[in-house]
Design a protein around this motif. Structure first.
Motif, PDB file in Angstrom:
ATOM      1  N   PHE A   1       0.816  -1.215   0.000  1.00  0.00           N
ATOM      2  CA  PHE A   1       0.000   0.000   0.000  1.00  0.00           C
ATOM      3  C   PHE A   1       0.852   1.270   0.000  1.00  0.00           C
ATOM      4  CE2 PHE A   1      -3.292  -2.920   1.639  1.00  0.00           C
ATOM      5  CZ  PHE A   1      -4.218  -2.719   0.629  1.00  0.00           C
ATOM      6  N   TRP A   2       1.831   1.345   0.899  1.00  0.00           N
ATOM      7  CA  TRP A   2       2.676   2.537   0.981  1.00  0.00           C
ATOM      8  C   TRP A   2       3.933   2.130   1.729  1.00  0.00           C
ATOM      9  CZ3 TRP A   2       2.622   7.105   4.710  1.00  0.00           C
ATOM     10  CH2 TRP A   2       3.222   8.230   4.124  1.00  0.00           C
ATOM     11  N   TRP A   3       5.107   2.240   1.110  1.00  0.00           N
ATOM     12  CA  TRP A   3       6.336   1.676   1.653  1.00  0.00           C
ATOM     13  C   TRP A   3       6.690   2.157   3.059  1.00  0.00           C
ATOM     14  CZ3 TRP A   3      10.515   4.586   2.961  1.00  0.00           C
ATOM     15  CH2 TRP A   3      10.615   5.867   2.411  1.00  0.00           C
ATOM     16  N   PRO A   4       6.385   3.406   3.471  1.00  0.00           N
ATOM     17  CA  PRO A   4       6.718   3.766   4.865  1.00  0.00           C
ATOM     18  C   PRO A   4       5.944   2.944   5.906  1.00  0.00           C
ATOM     19  CG  PRO A   4       6.485   5.744   3.552  1.00  0.00           C
ATOM     20  CD  PRO A   4       6.012   4.603   2.707  1.00  0.00           C
ATOM     21  N   ILE A   5       4.730   2.544   5.552  1.00  0.00           N
ATOM     22  CA  ILE A   5       3.951   1.708   6.484  1.00  0.00           C
ATOM     23  C   ILE A   5       4.636   0.352   6.642  1.00  0.00           C
ATOM     24  CG2 ILE A   5       1.758   0.490   6.822  1.00  0.00           C
ATOM     25  CD1 ILE A   5       0.382   2.836   5.441  1.00  0.00           C
ATOM     26  N   GLY A   6       5.035  -0.227   5.518  1.00  0.00           N
ATOM     27  CA  GLY A   6       5.729  -1.513   5.573  1.00  0.00           C
ATOM     28  C   GLY A   6       7.036  -1.422   6.336  1.00  0.00           C
ATOM     29  N   LEU A   7       7.758  -0.345   6.116  1.00  0.00           N
ATOM     30  CA  LEU A   7       9.032  -0.148   6.808  1.00  0.00           C
ATOM     31  C   LEU A   7       8.822   0.031   8.311  1.00  0.00           C
ATOM     32  CD1 LEU A   7      12.023   0.032   6.069  1.00  0.00           C
ATOM     33  CD2 LEU A   7      11.759   2.499   5.978  1.00  0.00           C
ATOM     34  N   ALA A   8       7.815   0.804   8.675  1.00  0.00           N
ATOM     35  CA  ALA A   8       7.524   1.016  10.096  1.00  0.00           C
ATOM     36  C   ALA A   8       7.083  -0.288  10.757  1.00  0.00           C
ATOM     37  CB  ALA A   8       6.438   2.082  10.254  1.00  0.00           C
ATOM     38  N   THR A   9       6.284  -1.074  10.059  1.00  0.00           N
ATOM     39  CA  THR A   9       5.839  -2.357  10.603  1.00  0.00           C
ATOM     40  C   THR A   9       7.021  -3.303  10.782  1.00  0.00           C
ATOM     41  OG1 THR A   9       3.746  -2.065   9.434  1.00  0.00           O
ATOM     42  CG2 THR A   9       4.207  -4.249  10.287  1.00  0.00           C
ATOM     43  N   LEU A  10       7.889  -3.338   9.784  1.00  0.00           N
ATOM     44  CA  LEU A  10       9.074  -4.188   9.876  1.00  0.00           C
ATOM     45  C   LEU A  10       9.966  -3.764  11.044  1.00  0.00           C
ATOM     46  CD1 LEU A  10      10.667  -6.494   8.564  1.00  0.00           C
ATOM     47  CD2 LEU A  10      11.795  -4.776   7.147  1.00  0.00           C
ATOM     48  N   ALA A  11      10.157  -2.469  11.220  1.00  0.00           N
ATOM     49  CA  ALA A  11      10.957  -1.969  12.339  1.00  0.00           C
ATOM     50  C   ALA A  11      10.329  -2.355  13.683  1.00  0.00           C
ATOM     51  CB  ALA A  11      11.120  -0.457  12.240  1.00  0.00           C
ATOM     52  N   PHE A  12       9.005  -2.264  13.769  1.00  0.00           N
ATOM     53  CA  PHE A  12       8.313  -2.633  15.002  1.00  0.00           C
ATOM     54  C   PHE A  12       8.503  -4.118  15.301  1.00  0.00           C
ATOM     55  CE2 PHE A  12       4.498  -4.490  16.934  1.00  0.00           C
ATOM     56  CZ  PHE A  12       4.556  -3.888  18.172  1.00  0.00           C
ATOM     57  N   ILE A  13       8.361  -4.947  14.273  1.00  0.00           N
ATOM     58  CA  ILE A  13       8.471  -6.395  14.465  1.00  0.00           C
ATOM     59  C   ILE A  13       9.881  -6.775  14.920  1.00  0.00           C
ATOM     60  CG2 ILE A  13       8.469  -8.598  13.254  1.00  0.00           C
ATOM     61  CD1 ILE A  13       6.188  -7.489  11.539  1.00  0.00           C
ATOM     62  N   ILE A  14      10.889  -6.218  14.266  1.00  0.00           N
ATOM     63  CA  ILE A  14      12.263  -6.548  14.627  1.00  0.00           C
ATOM     64  C   ILE A  14      12.615  -5.970  15.992  1.00  0.00           C
ATOM     65  CG2 ILE A  14      14.683  -6.163  14.020  1.00  0.00           C
ATOM     66  CD1 ILE A  14      13.798  -6.351  11.083  1.00  0.00           C
ATOM     67  N   GLY A  15      12.194  -4.736  16.248  1.00  0.00           N
ATOM     68  CA  GLY A  15      12.500  -4.094  17.519  1.00  0.00           C
ATOM     69  C   GLY A  15      11.845  -4.758  18.712  1.00  0.00           C
ATOM     70  N   SER A  16      10.666  -5.329  18.514  1.00  0.00           N
ATOM     71  CA  SER A  16       9.961  -5.962  19.629  1.00  0.00           C
ATOM     72  C   SER A  16      10.362  -7.417  19.817  1.00  0.00           C
ATOM     73  CB  SER A  16       8.451  -5.877  19.410  1.00  0.00           C
ATOM     74  OG  SER A  16       8.081  -6.638  18.271  1.00  0.00           O
ATOM     75  N   GLY A  17      11.174  -7.953  18.906  1.00  0.00           N
ATOM     76  CA  GLY A  17      11.631  -9.327  19.052  1.00  0.00           C
ATOM     77  C   GLY A  17      10.668 -10.359  18.528  1.00  0.00           C
ATOM     78  N   ARG A  18       9.685  -9.943  17.783  1.00  0.00           N
ATOM     79  CA  ARG A  18       8.706 -10.892  17.267  1.00  0.00           C
ATOM     80  C   ARG A  18       9.240 -11.735  16.119  1.00  0.00           C
ATOM     81  NH1 ARG A  18       5.790  -7.177  19.812  1.00  0.00           N
ATOM     82  NH2 ARG A  18       3.801  -7.814  20.674  1.00  0.00           N
ATOM     83  N   MET A  19      10.352 -11.342  15.522  1.00  0.00           N
ATOM     84  CA  MET A  19      10.942 -12.127  14.434  1.00  0.00           C
ATOM     85  C   MET A  19      12.269 -12.719  14.887  1.00  0.00           C
ATOM     86  SD  MET A  19       9.366 -12.588  11.705  1.00  0.00           S
ATOM     87  CE  MET A  19       7.731 -12.123  11.225  1.00  0.00           C
ATOM     88  N   SER A  20      12.274 -13.328  16.045  1.00  0.00           N
ATOM     89  CA  SER A  20      13.474 -13.963  16.552  1.00  0.00           C
ATOM     90  C   SER A  20      13.566 -15.357  15.961  1.00  0.00           C
ATOM     91  CB  SER A  20      13.408 -14.047  18.071  1.00  0.00           C
ATOM     92  OG  SER A  20      14.499 -14.760  18.546  1.00  0.00           O
ATOM     93  N   TRP A  21      14.750 -15.717  15.447  1.00  0.00           N
ATOM     94  CA  TRP A  21      14.943 -17.035  14.854  1.00  0.00           C
ATOM     95  C   TRP A  21      15.693 -17.950  15.796  1.00  0.00           C
ATOM     96  CZ3 TRP A  21      14.859 -12.630  11.950  1.00  0.00           C
ATOM     97  CH2 TRP A  21      13.952 -12.616  10.900  1.00  0.00           C
ATOM     98  N   LYS A  22      15.774 -17.625  17.062  1.00  0.00           N
ATOM     99  CA  LYS A  22      16.530 -18.428  18.018  1.00  0.00           C
ATOM    100  C   LYS A  22      15.649 -19.447  18.727  1.00  0.00           C
ATOM    101  CE  LYS A  22      19.760 -14.742  19.004  1.00  0.00           C
ATOM    102  NZ  LYS A  22      20.257 -13.841  20.008  1.00  0.00           N
TER     103      LYS A  22
END
Length: 127
Positions: free
Chosen positions: A25-46
């Protein structure tokens, strides 16, 4: 946050889909969502999984930014501490050994260079 809780229940694929849709839809939204996911630890591969996501931000030990402090078993914790200390000492000794090895190699190369230089200087000054 009912949306975040619902996405946590659905799992990692739901978060990935949200990032993809955000970029669509709009790349800043995707970027902000990705930053939130990585920053909150929801995409941990450990390892872990859903249980790792719940309780984030509660300061519980064992999250990706804070290593576990105690297993609850004192004997194991002491064994782990001793093993880690021994491994760190062995690593330090190995680094020292490599340093001495490099120094010996450098000295041997330098001695060889000086011997060749003396031989070359001695042979050119004779005639």
């Amino acid at each position: 946050m009912p949306i975040v809780a619902k996405l946590d229940e659905l799992g990692r694929p739901a978060w990935i889909a949200l990032v993809v849709l955000g970029f669509f839809f709009w790349w800043p939204i995707g970027l902000a969502t990705l930053a939130f996911i990585i920053g909150s630890g929801r995409m941990s591969w450990k390892g872990g999984g859903m249980s790792r996501w719940h309780g984030m931000g509660s300061g519980q030990p064992g999250t990706w930014w804070q290593p576990p402090r105690s297993s609850g078993n004192r004997a194991f914790d002491e064994y782990r501490e001793e093993t880690l200390r021994r491994l760190e000492e062995e690593q330090r000794e190995f680094r020292d050994f490599l340093g001495r090895l490099r120094m010996a190699k450098d000295k041997a190369e330098f001695d060889q260079f000086m011997a060749e230089r003396r031989a070359h200087t001695g042979s050119s000054s004779s005639p």
